[in-house]
Write an enzyme that holds these catalytic residues in place. Sequence first.
Site, PDB file in Angstrom:
ATOM      1  N   HIS A 242       0.675  -1.270  -0.048  1.00 10.07           N
ATOM      2  CA  HIS A 242      -0.045  -0.094  -0.008  1.00 10.07           C
ATOM      3  C   HIS A 242       0.801   1.217   0.042  1.00 10.07           C
ATOM      4  CE1 HIS A 242      -2.905   2.982   1.130  1.00 10.07           C
ATOM      5  NE2 HIS A 242      -3.787   2.045   0.824  1.00 10.07           N
ATOM      6  N   GLU A 255      -6.691   5.529   1.029  1.00  7.30           N
ATOM      7  CA  GLU A 255      -6.820   5.784  -0.232  1.00  7.30           C
ATOM      8  C   GLU A 255      -7.899   6.829  -0.445  1.00  7.30           C
ATOM      9  OE1 GLU A 255      -6.563   2.371  -2.440  1.00  7.30           O
ATOM     10  OE2 GLU A 255      -6.458   3.467  -4.410  1.00  7.30           O
ATOM     11  N   ARG A 258      -6.793  10.459  -0.577  1.00 11.07           N
ATOM     12  CA  ARG A 258      -6.531  10.870  -2.139  1.00 11.07           C
ATOM     13  C   ARG A 258      -7.894  11.063  -3.013  1.00 11.07           C
ATOM     14  NH1 ARG A 258      -3.135   6.457  -3.522  1.00 11.07           N
ATOM     15  NH2 ARG A 258      -3.387   5.726  -1.381  1.00 11.07           N
ATOM     16  N   ARG A 279      -2.323   0.953  -6.823  1.00  8.06           N
ATOM     17  CA  ARG A 279      -1.523   0.886  -5.664  1.00  8.06           C
ATOM     18  C   ARG A 279      -0.074   0.455  -6.032  1.00  8.06           C
ATOM     19  NH1 ARG A 279      -5.646  -1.561  -1.170  1.00  8.06           N
ATOM     20  NH2 ARG A 279      -6.855   0.191  -0.897  1.00  8.06           N
ATOM     21  N   HIS A 382       0.409  -4.953   2.643  1.00  6.66           N
ATOM     22  CA  HIS A 382      -1.076  -4.673   3.089  1.00  6.66           C
ATOM     23  C   HIS A 382      -1.591  -5.678   2.813  1.00  6.66           C
ATOM     24  CE1 HIS A 382      -4.338  -2.139   3.655  1.00  6.66           C
ATOM     25  NE2 HIS A 382      -5.109  -2.523   2.541  1.00  6.66           N
ATOM     26  N   HIS A 383      -1.767  -6.339   1.616  1.00  8.89           N
ATOM     27  CA  HIS A 383      -2.784  -7.360   1.433  1.00  8.89           C
ATOM     28  C   HIS A 383      -2.177  -8.572   0.527  1.00  8.89           C
ATOM     29  CE1 HIS A 383      -6.936  -8.517   0.243  1.00  8.89           C
ATOM     30  NE2 HIS A 383      -6.300  -9.238  -0.747  1.00  8.89           N
ATOM     31  N   ARG A 422      -4.648  -5.773  -6.300  1.00  9.64           N
ATOM     32  CA  ARG A 422      -6.191  -5.730  -5.944  1.00  9.64           C
ATOM     33  C   ARG A 422      -6.386  -4.293  -5.958  1.00  9.64           C
ATOM     34  NH1 ARG A 422      -8.541  -4.151  -1.122  1.00  9.64           N
ATOM     35  NH2 ARG A 422      -6.646  -3.968   0.121  1.00  9.64           N
TER      36      ARG A 422
END
Length: 449
Positions: A242, A255, A258, A279, A382-383, A422
């Site tokens: 991220h 996010e 933004r 990302r 992050h993921h 993602r």
Amino acid sequence: DDKSYDIVVVGSGGAGLAAAIRAHDLGANVVIIEKMSVIGGNTNKASAGMNAAETKFQKLKGIIDSKDLFYKETMIGGKNKNNPDLLRYFVDNAPDAIDWLDKNGITLSGITTTGGMSIDRTHRPESGTAVGGFLISGLVKNINNRGIEVMLDTNVIKIVTENHKVTGVEVTQEDGSIHTIKTKAVIIATGGFGANKDMIEKYRPDLKGFVTTNHKGATGSGITILEKLGAGTVDMKEIQIHPTVEQTTSYLISESIRGGGAILISQSGKRFVNELDTRDKVSNSINKLPEHYAYILFDQQVRDENKSVEEYISRNLVIQTNTLVELAEQLSIDINTLTNTIERYNNFILNKHDEDFGRTTGMRHPINKEPFYAIKIAPGIHHTMGGVTINAQTQVLDIQHHVIEGVFAAGEVVGGVHGANRIGGNAVADIIIFGLQAGKKATDYIHQY
Ligand code: ADP
């Protein structure tokens, strides 16, 4: 005495809770088993929202969107690595999932945008609060109203089978004791492995030393449990970084800041990327800066519309000043460069055209209303996009793609939905859509057991 259930749901994040509620409502006797002392997993930390196209809330706001466009943009964001069957099920069932939440008192009628979409389709609480806590507290209310049992501090270590049929799960409790809980079906909703340093390094040595935004329980244990049963995995190297993580606290800056109008500024006082690109691209461009960090910069208008900012301020993550000149001083950025950057960007907003980086979304207003704010950020883990293989019925598949009977999986533990990257807002959609599906398919299964 050992207890017995129709369905054991492993994990109490969004996927597990949605699955359990659905299974209960369809007549199954279900229990949720959670290894931590708190409910909610990483879902608690979800910030942006839940993506869906062609929803009633979009229609109410006059937003014209299409499932096919949602499919296409998710596929492009995922670099065409997304599993087409899973992605099709995902986009087709997103509006129903939004409606299901709404019917159950969890109304996501506010709509914003994240990186990688051309139309506002990220659904969030109307008040602008972060989606994760809102979602989990709403789901927990539904769990409590129905009297669905939740066992905390209980770690599932194994699925027990006899003659290829699920008969139970083995758990360890805080005191170290091991028990078997009898069940006919299991839904694995254990989340990803973003907090498991060894596993991250095994698949991606280049990510050694990165901070993680994940909760401590994101250890990938569900993947290990399922691999022992023969489950296949996919995309294990696809780990999302991220772009905007505060590094001293590992706290994620949503996010949606933004999306609400913030920009990114380098130490030299310049923009350097389309802030709402996907990302992976935004993260790469920050890592390419000589300083390897950047600032999110925004004004009072963004704060007015996004409750998460209050959270960042209370955590002391935000630098706040009354003028841009003071902000430049505080950040040790050249004043002229910064004011030129902001003026230039404000002109792009007026002309609805970003000549420098082609940003087209989240250009809601010029940055001109004091006070001004900045948060220093850099990328963090992050993921985990990869995970076990399933079909669109959420049945877990072995390495030959054969169904493993009685075993279902949903949420971040699964691979394939998001491909190589993602889109923000697609994790919450993923856990609800496939959580509901797992609850339904596991119940169908036990009805013919
Ligand atoms: P998702 O977003 O896919 O729903 P989350 O991370 O929100 O995933 O939730 C997964 C939950 O599963 C976490 O609360 C985590 O602590 C829990 N969990 C992970 N592994 C196990 C396990 N082996 N036994 C019980 N609970 C587990």
